[in-house]
Design a protein around this motif. Structure first.
Motif, PDB file in Angstrom:
ATOM      1  N   LEU A 210     -12.146 -99.330  20.963  1.00 49.68           N
ATOM      2  CA  LEU A 210     -10.977-100.271  21.263  1.00 49.68           C
ATOM      3  C   LEU A 210      -9.735 -99.338  21.523  1.00 49.68           C
ATOM      4  N   GLU A 211      -9.046 -99.651  22.740  1.00 48.18           N
ATOM      5  CA  GLU A 211      -7.863 -99.043  22.881  1.00 48.18           C
ATOM      6  C   GLU A 211      -6.750-100.015  23.310  1.00 48.18           C
ATOM      7  N   ALA A 212      -5.622 -99.970  22.680  1.00 48.47           N
ATOM      8  CA  ALA A 212      -4.596-100.904  23.046  1.00 48.47           C
ATOM      9  C   ALA A 212      -3.869-100.570  24.284  1.00 48.47           C
ATOM     10  N   GLY A 213      -3.931 -99.501  24.779  1.00 47.68           N
ATOM     11  CA  GLY A 213      -3.049 -99.394  26.048  1.00 47.68           C
ATOM     12  C   GLY A 213      -3.991 -99.240  27.280  1.00 47.68           C
ATOM     13  N   PRO A 214      -3.558 -99.007  28.364  1.00 47.86           N
ATOM     14  CA  PRO A 214      -4.369 -99.452  29.560  1.00 47.86           C
ATOM     15  C   PRO A 214      -5.550 -98.465  29.824  1.00 47.86           C
ATOM     16  N   ARG A 215      -5.479 -97.177  29.257  1.00 48.29           N
ATOM     17  CA  ARG A 215      -6.678 -96.324  29.235  1.00 48.29           C
ATOM     18  C   ARG A 215      -6.720 -95.492  27.989  1.00 48.29           C
ATOM     19  N   ILE A 216      -8.145 -94.892  27.857  1.00 53.89           N
ATOM     20  CA  ILE A 216      -8.368 -93.957  26.869  1.00 53.89           C
ATOM     21  C   ILE A 216      -8.044 -92.619  27.376  1.00 53.89           C
TER      22      ILE A 216
END
Length: 428
Positions: A210-216
């Motif tokens: 799970l990543e809150a930003g638009p990309r890992i």
């Protein structure tokens, strides 16, 4: 007889142990100074390898460096202990009592150490941003103790899933290098463990990143992020960008949109902040994430005799990303300038960071690297062999720096021979 100049280094990570070793070999060996390293653990590991200890793919004792052994060979002293306070007026640091891990009995009472100069290199930890339930229900891999604790849980839950024919759900919050590499390394661990399953089908591992930003992997170019997503999904990892976690409980994570991600094991690897103890360092100025604000000389704003480096330091004038590369360069800088400074007291030259690029390795599956100009290498039909080799070479460079050429070569040989003796993954 004049008292030796006392330099206390708190924290035996990448920066702390490198500085203690170099100063020990110079002013410690010559008798000009008394160098003391303090750490709450008894052994050092290369922090970029913590995800391997968590997965159990780096169980070799050779991957740990004993502080006591290193101190005896390189002319510095080692004191086990965790810093709890710093008294700028008395020039002392306070250490917590050491307790037996099983009984809780106090083995060594709380104590203080005097210093003429102190270098704080206490690293960082994941930042839960006060998210409800994270502290109570999530595992962290901020240090070796955390990594080994996670591995114990991982092996027990894997055994439970194997015995009951169930799936094992793991959710990892944080799509930076730590979380991304951990997701791949856990799959690698299961692949290796299946070699010892006597023909029985291993349990299915269901990992959600799970990543809150638009990309890992936001520190890397978008092409690397996209390629990493494809590789992770190819081995069965579900990658969810733009997934803001609003809470955690004993059954998984709750997302901001109200949906849930079920997980037996919940790992928090998002954000970076300094340890909370920095607030007990005599009112030293801190950044928003609790890091010690320092001048370009790596001296704190308020006191010329207190230094900070690595992840716990924030150079207000020109911030540097909290990476092992930056920590290592800061340690080398202080090792060069401190011997002259402790004699003359003259102003110190500023630290200058030289970006040498970055690398990320997804187990044996793939890897990518970037040069300072942004050029990407790795990936392709060789599955990122060049990047994975660079990652390994950086680790060997770290070993050689601490061990020296002879012991470093022997260490490499022992690692190679160990492949023929021990399992490739921790099983017990």
């Amino acid at each position: 007889m004049a008292q030796k100049f006392r330099i206390v280094i708190v924290g035996g990570g990448v920066a702390g142990l490198a500085l203690a070793t170099r100063l020990g070999n110079s002013v410690g060996r010559s008798g000009q100074a008394e160098i003391t390293l303090v750490d709450k653990s008894f052994a050092h590991v290369w922090k970029p390898m913590l995800h391997c200890f968590a997965a159990g793919t780096a169980a070799n004792e050779n991957d740990r460096i004993s502080f006591m052994s290193q101190a005896s060979r390189h002319h510095f002293e080692f004191w086990p202990g965790e810093i709890t306070a710093l008294d700028r007026t008395a020039r002392t640091i306070s250490l917590a009592p050491i307790r037996d891990r099983l009984s809780g009995e106090v083995v060594v009472e709380a104590r203080t150490l005097d210093y003429d100069a102190v270098v704080l290199s206490i690293g960082s930890r994941a930042n839960d941003f006060g998210t409800p339930g994270v502290a109570e229900h999530c595992l962290f891999i901020d240090n070796l103790v955390d990594a080994n604790g996670f591995n114990d849980r991982f092996r027990m839950e894997l055994l439970r899933a194997f015995a009951n024919g169930q799936e094992l759900d793991i959710a990892i919050v944080g799509g930076g290098a730590t979380g991304t590499q951990l997701a791949a390394e856990l799959h690698k661990a299961l692949d290796l463990a299946s070699l010892y399953s006597f023909g029985r089908k291993p349990p299915r591992l269901r990992i959600t990143l799970l990543e809150a930003g638009p990309r890992i992997l936001p520190a890397f170019p978008e092409a690397v992020s996209a390629a990493a997503v494809r590789q992770l999904e190819a081995i069965g990892v579900s990658v969810r960008a733009g997934a803001m976690v609003s809470g955690a409980d004993g059954n998984g994570f709750i997302l901001k949109d109200g949906s849930r991600v079920p997980a037996t094991l919940r790992v928090w690897a998002a954000g970076v902040k300094a340890p909370d103890v920095t607030s007990k360092f005599g009112g030293l100025k801190l950044s928003r994430s609790g890091q010690l604000e320092v001048r370009p000389s790596l001296q704190v704003m308020e006191d010329d005799n207190i230094f900070a480096m690595g992840d716990c330091a924030f150079i207000a004038e020109k911030p540097v990303a909290p990476t092992a590369q930056a920590a290592r360069q800061q340690a080398h800088h202080l090792a060069r300038v401190l011997p002259g400074w402790m004699k003359s007291g003259n102003p110190l030259p500023p630290f200058t960071f030289h970006n040498k690029g970055a690398v990320v390795a997804l187990g044996d599956y793939n890897g990518w690297g970037t040069f300072p100009g942004g050029t990407v290498f790795g990936g392709g039909w060789l599955h990122g062999l060049s990047a994975r080799l660079v990652h390994l070479m950086l680790y060997r460079q770290h070993q050689f720096e601490l061990y020296g050429p002879v012991r470093g070569t022997i260490s490499c040989l022992v690692d190679w021979l160990d492949v023929f003796v021990r399992p490739s993954v921790r099983l017990d």
